[in-house]
Design a protein around this motif. Structure first.
Motif, PDB file in Angstrom:
ATOM      1  N   ASN A  38       0.809  -1.214   0.000  1.00 42.18           N
ATOM      2  CA  ASN A  38       0.000   0.000   0.000  1.00 42.18           C
ATOM      3  C   ASN A  38       0.846   1.269   0.000  1.00 42.18           C
ATOM      4  N   TYR A  39       2.145   1.115  -0.154  1.00 46.62           N
ATOM      5  CA  TYR A  39       3.082   2.230  -0.255  1.00 46.62           C
ATOM      6  C   TYR A  39       3.289   2.907   1.099  1.00 46.62           C
ATOM      7  N   HIS A  40       4.225   3.816   1.141  1.00 44.67           N
ATOM      8  CA  HIS A  40       4.505   4.633   2.318  1.00 44.67           C
ATOM      9  C   HIS A  40       5.157   5.914   1.825  1.00 44.67           C
ATOM     10  N   GLY A  41       5.227   6.932   2.666  1.00 42.06           N
ATOM     11  CA  GLY A  41       5.709   8.220   2.203  1.00 42.06           C
ATOM     12  C   GLY A  41       6.892   8.749   2.981  1.00 42.06           C
ATOM     13  N   HIS A  42       7.540   9.735   2.381  1.00 47.12           N
ATOM     14  CA  HIS A  42       8.673  10.432   2.997  1.00 47.12           C
ATOM     15  C   HIS A  42       8.534  11.930   2.752  1.00 47.12           C
ATOM     16  N   ASN A  43       9.080  12.682   3.673  1.00 49.42           N
ATOM     17  CA  ASN A  43       9.231  14.126   3.521  1.00 49.42           C
ATOM     18  C   ASN A  43      10.688  14.355   3.159  1.00 49.42           C
ATOM     19  N   TYR A  44      10.950  14.447   1.878  1.00 49.86           N
ATOM     20  CA  TYR A  44      12.327  14.541   1.382  1.00 49.86           C
ATOM     21  C   TYR A  44      12.846  15.973   1.485  1.00 49.86           C
ATOM     22  N   ASP A  45      14.092  16.097   1.881  1.00 47.80           N
ATOM     23  CA  ASP A  45      14.818  17.364   1.773  1.00 47.80           C
ATOM     24  C   ASP A  45      15.869  17.181   0.698  1.00 47.80           C
ATOM     25  N   LEU A  46      15.897  18.108  -0.218  1.00 43.43           N
ATOM     26  CA  LEU A  46      16.814  18.070  -1.352  1.00 43.43           C
ATOM     27  C   LEU A  46      17.754  19.259  -1.261  1.00 43.43           C
ATOM     28  N   ILE A  47      19.039  18.994  -1.374  1.00 42.77           N
ATOM     29  CA  ILE A  47      20.029  20.065  -1.437  1.00 42.77           C
ATOM     30  C   ILE A  47      20.786  19.917  -2.748  1.00 42.77           C
ATOM     31  N   VAL A  48      20.727  20.956  -3.549  1.00 44.72           N
ATOM     32  CA  VAL A  48      21.437  20.998  -4.827  1.00 44.72           C
ATOM     33  C   VAL A  48      22.639  21.908  -4.645  1.00 44.72           C
ATOM     34  N   GLU A  49      23.819  21.368  -4.939  1.00 41.12           N
ATOM     35  CA  GLU A  49      25.065  22.141  -4.830  1.00 41.12           C
ATOM     36  C   GLU A  49      25.647  22.363  -6.219  1.00 41.12           C
ATOM     37  N   LEU A  50      25.982  23.602  -6.496  1.00 39.28           N
ATOM     38  CA  LEU A  50      26.715  23.953  -7.720  1.00 39.28           C
ATOM     39  C   LEU A  50      28.042  24.566  -7.304  1.00 39.28           C
ATOM     40  N   VAL A  51      29.092  24.184  -8.017  1.00 39.42           N
ATOM     41  CA  VAL A  51      30.419  24.722  -7.751  1.00 39.42           C
ATOM     42  C   VAL A  51      30.909  25.364  -9.040  1.00 39.42           C
ATOM     43  N   GLY A  52      31.376  26.600  -8.907  1.00 39.21           N
ATOM     44  CA  GLY A  52      31.883  27.289 -10.092  1.00 39.21           C
ATOM     45  C   GLY A  52      32.583  28.575  -9.727  1.00 39.21           C
ATOM     46  N   GLU A  53      33.018  29.272 -10.750  1.00 34.66           N
ATOM     47  CA  GLU A  53      33.704  30.550 -10.606  1.00 34.66           C
ATOM     48  C   GLU A  53      32.671  31.655 -10.385  1.00 34.66           C
ATOM     49  N   ILE A  54      33.041  32.652  -9.627  1.00 37.13           N
ATOM     50  CA  ILE A  54      32.182  33.819  -9.438  1.00 37.13           C
ATOM     51  C   ILE A  54      32.226  34.671 -10.699  1.00 37.13           C
ATOM     52  N   ASP A  55      31.059  34.999 -11.225  1.00 41.62           N
ATOM     53  CA  ASP A  55      30.959  35.864 -12.395  1.00 41.62           C
ATOM     54  C   ASP A  55      31.319  37.282 -11.956  1.00 41.62           C
ATOM     55  N   PRO A  56      32.336  37.897 -12.564  1.00 41.94           N
ATOM     56  CA  PRO A  56      32.744  39.236 -12.128  1.00 41.94           C
ATOM     57  C   PRO A  56      31.695  40.309 -12.389  1.00 41.94           C
TER      58      PRO A  56
END
Length: 136
Positions: A38-56
């Motif tokens: 019958n399924y079950h549920g979750h309260n997901y927390d998602l963290i998206v990380e981007l790594v890059g150079e700072i745009d001047p």
């Protein structure tokens, strides 16, 4: 000089962990309560990380409003308040474990985010159980 930026989001989904090639007994043994028919549920927390150079010109690594909109379009609108097994194309034949969900999210976002940015997904299924995926 590379800087990491993070966007945190939240979504709720139901799922059932099940391998159709296994017996009910084996599914129950391996997946336990997560195999509930019958399924079950979750309260997901998602963290998206981007790594890059700072745009001047902007001072940004990445425009966080654009990242927020992208996550909403590619993840939240498709997975929030859905039964992943029944309501999504991505998990019709793919077991919706936290690991697989993270890889699917990474793939969806990777298609839309310039490759000059490193991308990492951290997905919390519970406060104590989480996975990370960076494409490797």
């Amino acid at each position: 000089m590379k800087v990491s930026v993070f966007r945190k989001e939240h979504f709720n989904s139901a799922h059932r962990l099940h391998n159709p090639n296994w017996s009910d007994e084996k599914n129950s043994k391996v997946f336990g309560k997560c195999n509930n028919p019958n399924y079950h549920g979750h309260n997901y927390d998602l963290i998206v990380e981007l790594v890059g150079e700072i745009d001047p010109e902007t001072g940004y690594v990445y425009d966080m409003k654009l990242l927020s909109d992208l996550i909403k379009e590619e993840v939240l609108n498709k997975f929030d308040h859905k039964n992943l097994n029944l309501d999504t194309e991505e998990f019709k034949t793919l077991n919706p474990t936290a690991e697989n969900i993270a890889v699917v999210i990474w793939s969806k976002l990777r298609e839309k985010i310039d490759r000059k940015f490193e991308l990492k997904i951290r997905l919390y299924e519970t406060e104590r159980n989480f996975v990370e995926y960076n494409g490797n």
